[in-house]
Design an enzyme around this catalytic site. Structure first.
Site, PDB file in Angstrom:
ATOM      1  N   TYR A 197      -4.058 -10.848  15.027  1.00  8.77           N
ATOM      2  CA  TYR A 197      -5.395 -10.477  14.583  1.00  8.77           C
ATOM      3  C   TYR A 197      -6.471 -11.239  15.355  1.00  8.77           C
ATOM      4  CZ  TYR A 197      -2.707  -8.434  10.812  1.00  8.77           C
ATOM      5  OH  TYR A 197      -1.797  -7.688  10.105  1.00  8.77           O
ATOM      6  N   HIS A 235       0.060   1.111   6.847  1.00  5.84           N
ATOM      7  CA  HIS A 235       0.003  -0.240   7.399  1.00  5.84           C
ATOM      8  C   HIS A 235      -1.373  -0.565   7.979  1.00  5.84           C
ATOM      9  CE1 HIS A 235       2.775  -3.573   7.888  1.00  5.84           C
ATOM     10  NE2 HIS A 235       2.231  -3.857   9.037  1.00  5.84           N
TER      11      HIS A 235
END
Length: 334
Positions: free
Chosen positions: A291, A256
């Site tokens: 993010y 991931h």
């Protein structure tokens, strides 16, 4: 006593796909969870998997299993909670299928999830990604396969389940310019591929062994590559890449993390969080906002847009009251 095998088989093969309309990814994730649980239970009870009973999976054993995957497998609290959700779902099914296990099912469903911290994501720099992608030896069959897997995972920002479920038919007209991804929540997306990624895929397809299974990536036995197999191969290549980029030794690189790296590099290149969400296949842009919290460029833009307030430096006056002095010292830990 109620045999576990027939009810677990009906739960995974009939109840989830037919009654709950669960996606193949969800079924595969639940099956992986119960494979780990059954292995743990057989080890604890010194029994064969086919001899296990539903009554064997009591709350204490389930809690021990959840602790074990955190300590021995190194899973995070989020993964622990995902495993617990799968187990809860099975026992919700058991409630009406096996009324004799109702009390046990209610106790399992009452097990609490572990609270998780909202930590910053891990990702690799471009230099670290380059070292990792070049680590597999393309002169071997396994090396060509691994290079294709790593390139595709990073370039398309794939989840491990999305990568391992890819089939030859997911490349329209056998062209490698685009790939159709069947993502989480039955959401599909079509992504273009870099020429470098296309080259790695062609190299793998040229030597891919003939197999009855349609999955794109196979293990050495000609069977579909598993999650554990992919993670194991990734760890080996990280060790090789660390010889060029020692900073990799300071990071926990999982499949991931390659997806996170793709997202961070896409955000840096485009500056548009919506494009990142579209590329990753997020249902909501709120999932992509994580993010932004780790991207320093966004904070620098905020800092540049504001001037510091004109506050004059002052002189600190310690409190004169003894009680206030004590409270100040206690607050400062002195």
């Amino acid at each position: 006593m109620t045999a576990l095998a027939p009810h677990l088989t009906a739960f995974l093969c009939e109840h989830l796909p037919r009654d709950r309309n669960a996606s193949p990814h969800t079924v595969a994730t639940y099956a992986h969870c119960f494979a780990l649980l059954v292995r743990f239970a057989t080890k604890q009870l010194d029994s064969r998997p086919s001899d296990l009973r539903i009554e064997d999976l009591g709350p204490d054993l389930v809690l021990s299993f959840l602790d074990e995957i955190e300590t021995d497998r190194g899973n995070c609290a989020r993964t622990r909670n995902a495993r617990l959700i799968a187990i809860r779902t099975f026992f919700r099914y058991v409630e009406y299928k096996v009324p004799a296990c109702l009390d046990q099912a209610l106790r399992i469903r009452a097990l609490p999830k572990k609270r998780t911290d909202t930590a910053l994501i891990d990702y690799l720099t471009r230099e670290e990604i380059e070292a990792l992608l070049s680590a597999p030896d393309p002169r071997t069959v396994s090396g060509a396969r691994d290079r294709a897997m790593l390139h595709l995972t990073y370039a398309a920002g794939l989840r491990a389940a999305e990568l391992l479920s890819l089939r030859l038919e997911d490349f329209p007209d056998r062209s490698l310019t685009t790939v159709r991804i069947k993502g989480k929540g039955r959401r599909e997306r079509v992504l273009p591929l870099w020429r470098e990624t296309q080259a790695m895929l062609r190299a793998w397809l040229a030597i891919r062994p003939q197999a009855e299974t349609p999955e794109l990536f196979l293990n050495r036995n000609g069977e579909p590559m598993s999650r554990d197999g992919f993670a194991h191969r990734l760890a080996q290549h990280v060790a090789v890449a660390a010889q060029k980029q020692p900073s990799l030794l300071q990071k926990r690189v999982t499949p991931h993390v390659l997806r996170h790296s793709c997202a961070m590099h896409t955000l840096a290149a485009t500056g548009d969080i919506r494009k990142v969400a579209l590329w990753l296949g997020h249902a909501s842009i709120r999932s992509t906002e994580t993010y932004l919290r780790v991207d320093p460029a966004e904070k620098l833009a905020v800092l540049a847009a504001h001037a510091p307030p004109p506050v004059k430096p002052g002189r600190f006056k310690p409190p004169s009251d003894k009680l206030m002095t004590m409270l100040a010292e206690a607050r400062n830990g002195t």
